[in-house]
Structures are given as structure tokens and as C-alpha cells.
Design a protein around this motif. Structure first.
Motif, mmCIF file in Angstrom:
data_model
loop_
_atom_site.group_PDB
_atom_site.id
_atom_site.type_symbol
_atom_site.label_atom_id
_atom_site.label_comp_id
_atom_site.label_asym_id
_atom_site.label_seq_id
_atom_site.Cartn_x
_atom_site.Cartn_y
_atom_site.Cartn_z
ATOM 1 N N ARG A 104 18.733 5.632 0.754
ATOM 2 C CA ARG A 104 20.055 5.131 1.537
ATOM 3 C C ARG A 104 19.909 4.053 2.494
ATOM 4 O O ARG A 104 20.666 3.755 3.073
ATOM 5 N N THR A 105 18.553 3.322 2.580
ATOM 6 C CA THR A 105 18.386 2.212 3.199
ATOM 7 C C THR A 105 18.909 1.148 2.466
ATOM 8 O O THR A 105 18.910 0.901 1.447
ATOM 9 N N ASP A 106 19.865 0.429 3.587
ATOM 10 C CA ASP A 106 20.548 -0.812 2.883
ATOM 11 C C ASP A 106 19.771 -2.073 3.213
ATOM 12 O O ASP A 106 19.680 -2.168 4.458
ATOM 13 N N LEU A 107 19.330 -2.868 2.402
ATOM 14 C CA LEU A 107 18.564 -3.848 2.585
ATOM 15 C C LEU A 107 19.121 -5.215 1.965
ATOM 16 O O LEU A 107 19.669 -5.285 1.032
ATOM 17 N N PRO A 108 19.138 -6.249 2.903
ATOM 18 C CA PRO A 108 19.929 -7.373 2.473
ATOM 19 C C PRO A 108 19.129 -8.251 1.332
ATOM 20 O O PRO A 108 17.683 -8.226 1.444
ATOM 21 N N GLY A 109 19.509 -8.753 0.289
ATOM 22 C CA GLY A 109 18.816 -9.801 -0.477
ATOM 23 C C GLY A 109 17.680 -9.011 -1.248
ATOM 24 O O GLY A 109 16.809 -9.769 -1.581
ATOM 25 N N GLY A 110 17.905 -7.981 -1.564
ATOM 26 C CA GLY A 110 16.559 -7.603 -2.463
ATOM 27 C C GLY A 110 15.442 -7.337 -1.648
ATOM 28 O O GLY A 110 14.465 -7.328 -2.368
ATOM 29 N N GLU A 111 15.397 -7.212 -0.407
ATOM 30 C CA GLU A 111 14.143 -7.187 0.378
ATOM 31 C C GLU A 111 13.386 -5.897 -0.065
ATOM 32 O O GLU A 111 13.954 -4.785 -0.296
ATOM 33 N N GLN A 112 12.018 -5.758 -0.104
ATOM 34 C CA GLN A 112 11.490 -4.712 -0.348
ATOM 35 C C GLN A 112 11.250 -3.608 0.799
ATOM 36 O O GLN A 112 11.474 -4.103 1.929
ATOM 37 N N ARG A 113 11.620 -2.511 0.408
ATOM 38 C CA ARG A 113 11.804 -1.362 1.486
ATOM 39 C C ARG A 113 10.367 -0.973 2.191
ATOM 40 O O ARG A 113 9.283 -0.963 1.676
ATOM 41 N N PHE A 114 10.758 -0.850 3.628
ATOM 42 C CA PHE A 114 9.459 -0.412 4.497
ATOM 43 C C PHE A 114 10.091 0.863 5.219
ATOM 44 O O PHE A 114 11.155 0.432 6.026
ATOM 45 N N ARG A 115 9.368 2.068 5.268
ATOM 46 C CA ARG A 115 10.051 2.983 6.117
ATOM 47 C C ARG A 115 8.813 3.863 6.669
ATOM 48 O O ARG A 115 7.734 3.971 6.007
ATOM 49 N N THR A 116 9.018 4.386 7.820
ATOM 50 C CA THR A 116 7.986 5.355 8.442
ATOM 51 C C THR A 116 8.471 6.587 8.711
ATOM 52 O O THR A 116 9.720 6.767 8.749
ATOM 53 N N PHE A 117 7.918 7.723 8.417
ATOM 54 C CA PHE A 117 8.302 8.974 8.980
ATOM 55 C C PHE A 117 7.218 9.688 9.588
ATOM 56 O O PHE A 117 5.894 9.559 9.295
ATOM 57 N N VAL A 118 7.535 10.500 10.734
ATOM 58 C CA VAL A 118 6.583 11.240 11.353
ATOM 59 C C VAL A 118 5.901 12.334 10.441
ATOM 60 O O VAL A 118 6.496 12.976 9.671
ATOM 61 N N TRP A 119 4.687 12.279 10.298
ATOM 62 C CA TRP A 119 3.836 13.093 9.164
ATOM 63 C C TRP A 119 3.082 14.381 10.344
ATOM 64 O O TRP A 119 3.237 15.342 9.842
ATOM 65 N N ASP A 120 2.547 13.713 11.339
ATOM 66 C CA ASP A 120 1.635 14.893 12.169
ATOM 67 C C ASP A 120 1.820 14.319 13.487
ATOM 68 O O ASP A 120 0.979 13.408 13.883
ATOM 69 N N ASP A 121 2.607 14.831 14.420
ATOM 70 C CA ASP A 121 2.778 14.310 15.738
ATOM 71 C C ASP A 121 1.975 15.423 16.880
ATOM 72 O O ASP A 121 2.154 15.295 17.984
ATOM 73 N N THR A 122 1.405 16.227 16.024
ATOM 74 C CA THR A 122 0.796 17.495 17.121
ATOM 75 C C THR A 122 -0.543 16.966 17.673
ATOM 76 O O THR A 122 -1.127 17.719 18.488
ATOM 77 N N PHE A 123 -0.985 15.794 17.270
ATOM 78 C CA PHE A 123 -2.285 15.248 17.971
ATOM 79 C C PHE A 123 -3.305 16.102 17.701
ATOM 80 O O PHE A 123 -4.126 16.706 18.771
ATOM 81 N N LEU A 124 -3.254 16.590 16.535
ATOM 82 C CA LEU A 124 -4.702 17.672 16.166
ATOM 83 C C LEU A 124 -5.963 16.774 16.104
ATOM 84 O O LEU A 124 -5.852 15.463 15.396
ATOM 85 N N GLU A 125 -6.943 17.215 16.459
ATOM 86 C CA GLU A 125 -8.394 16.483 16.407
ATOM 87 C C GLU A 125 -8.414 14.941 16.922
ATOM 88 O O GLU A 125 -8.757 14.152 16.137
ATOM 89 N N LYS A 126 -7.504 14.588 17.946
ATOM 90 C CA LYS A 126 -7.456 13.713 18.438
ATOM 91 C C LYS A 126 -6.837 12.547 17.418
ATOM 92 O O LYS A 126 -7.149 11.337 17.347
ATOM 93 N N THR A 127 -5.896 12.837 16.499
ATOM 94 C CA THR A 127 -5.426 12.103 15.549
ATOM 95 C C THR A 127 -3.849 12.418 15.443
ATOM 96 O O THR A 127 -3.527 13.330 15.756
ATOM 97 N N TYR A 128 -3.054 11.150 15.148
ATOM 98 C CA TYR A 128 -1.651 11.446 14.741
ATOM 99 C C TYR A 128 -1.483 10.571 13.500
ATOM 100 O O TYR A 128 -2.180 9.636 13.249
ATOM 101 N N SER A 129 -0.739 11.120 12.750
ATOM 102 C CA SER A 129 -0.151 10.545 11.360
ATOM 103 C C SER A 129 1.063 10.268 11.098
ATOM 104 O O SER A 129 1.927 10.868 11.631
ATOM 105 N N THR A 130 1.199 9.054 10.316
ATOM 106 C CA THR A 130 2.601 8.527 9.823
ATOM 107 C C THR A 130 2.581 8.495 8.579
ATOM 108 O O THR A 130 1.610 8.022 7.921
ATOM 109 N N LEU A 131 3.541 8.943 7.781
ATOM 110 C CA LEU A 131 3.887 8.692 6.318
ATOM 111 C C LEU A 131 4.498 7.481 6.332
ATOM 112 O O LEU A 131 5.359 7.126 7.022
#
Length: 125
Positions: free
Chosen positions: A33-60
Motif C-alpha cells: 500500500r506504500t505509494d512511492l514516487p519514481g520507483g524508489e525502493q521501499r523502506f518501512r519499519t514496524f514495531v516488533w517488540d516495544d516491551t523493553f525486555l532484557e533492556k532491548t527493544y526491537s524494530t522490524l
């Protein structure tokens, strides 16, 4: 049970890989669903783990160029600008320059998909 978990991890089957396999189509639909101008390569981030387990947070991270996994000095100027623009305009951010009290790891989980872990070992005792 612990032995089984170690065997699965040794062959690359982890809780993250199972979760990704179950949710991959949802992420791909969102990316499409991401609309990009001129065939630009897609880049997206998603919350993967924001519970801050083991002093870490993760992003997909979905990065069609796969430059997110390259060492900083090998990432192109165009990619760095695209990521900076994406962060400022769409709040699709990754921080690959950790501060002195943290470190970042990027691991591939699928085609163009990565999990970015931000470790903050001194965040609190």
C-alpha cells in the motif's frame, strides 16, 4: 525441553522466525500500500517488540535495497537521505548510530526483512 529449544535455535527456528512466518503476509500487504514516487525502493519499519525486555527493544525493518544490513561506511548517500526523509516525514525511523551506552544489531529474518535490536545495557539496574 531446553535441549529441543537449543536444537531449534541452532537450525534457525526461533520465536522471531515463527512469529514472522505467521505475520509476514500482513506486513507485505501494508508495504504494498506504500505509494512511492519514481520507483524508489521501499523502506518501512514496524514495531516488533516495544516491551523493553532484557533492556532491548526491537524494530522490524523492510528495506528493498538491503542497505540497512551494510556497515555504515558502505551505505549509499541516497539510502541515508531516504532513511532520514522517511524518519522525518513518516516517522519510519532506524537508529544505526548508537550512543556510548548502547549498541545495535541487525539480523536478516526474511527477504528484505530485518530485525533491528537496540540494546541499552546501562538503562537501569
Amino acid at each position: 525441553m531446553l535441549v529441543l529449544l537449543r536444537i531449534l535455535a541452532a537450525v534457525g527456528i526461533t520465536s522471531d522466525s515463527i512469529r514472522f512466518a505467521l505475520t509476514k503476509q500482513t506486513y507485505l500487504a501494508e508495504i504494498e500500500r506504500t505509494d512511492l514516487p519514481g520507483g524508489e525502493q521501499r523502506f518501512r519499519t514496524f514495531v516488533w517488540d516495544d516491551t523493553f525486555l532484557e533492556k532491548t527493544y526491537s524494530t522490524l525493518v523492510y528495506d528493498e535495497s538491503d542497505e540497512v544490513a551494510l556497515p555504515r561506511d558502505e551505505q549509499s548517500t541516497a539510502w541515508l537521505q531516504r532513511v532520514q526523509t522517511s524518519c522525518s516525514e513518516k516517522k519510519e525511523c532506524v537508529d544505526l548510530d548508537p550512543g556510548t551506552d548502547e549498541y545495535v544489531s541487525v539480523r536478516k529474518i526474511g527477504e528484505h526483512f530485518y530485525i533491528l535490536d537496540n540494546y541499552l545495557p546501562n538503562a537501569f539496574p
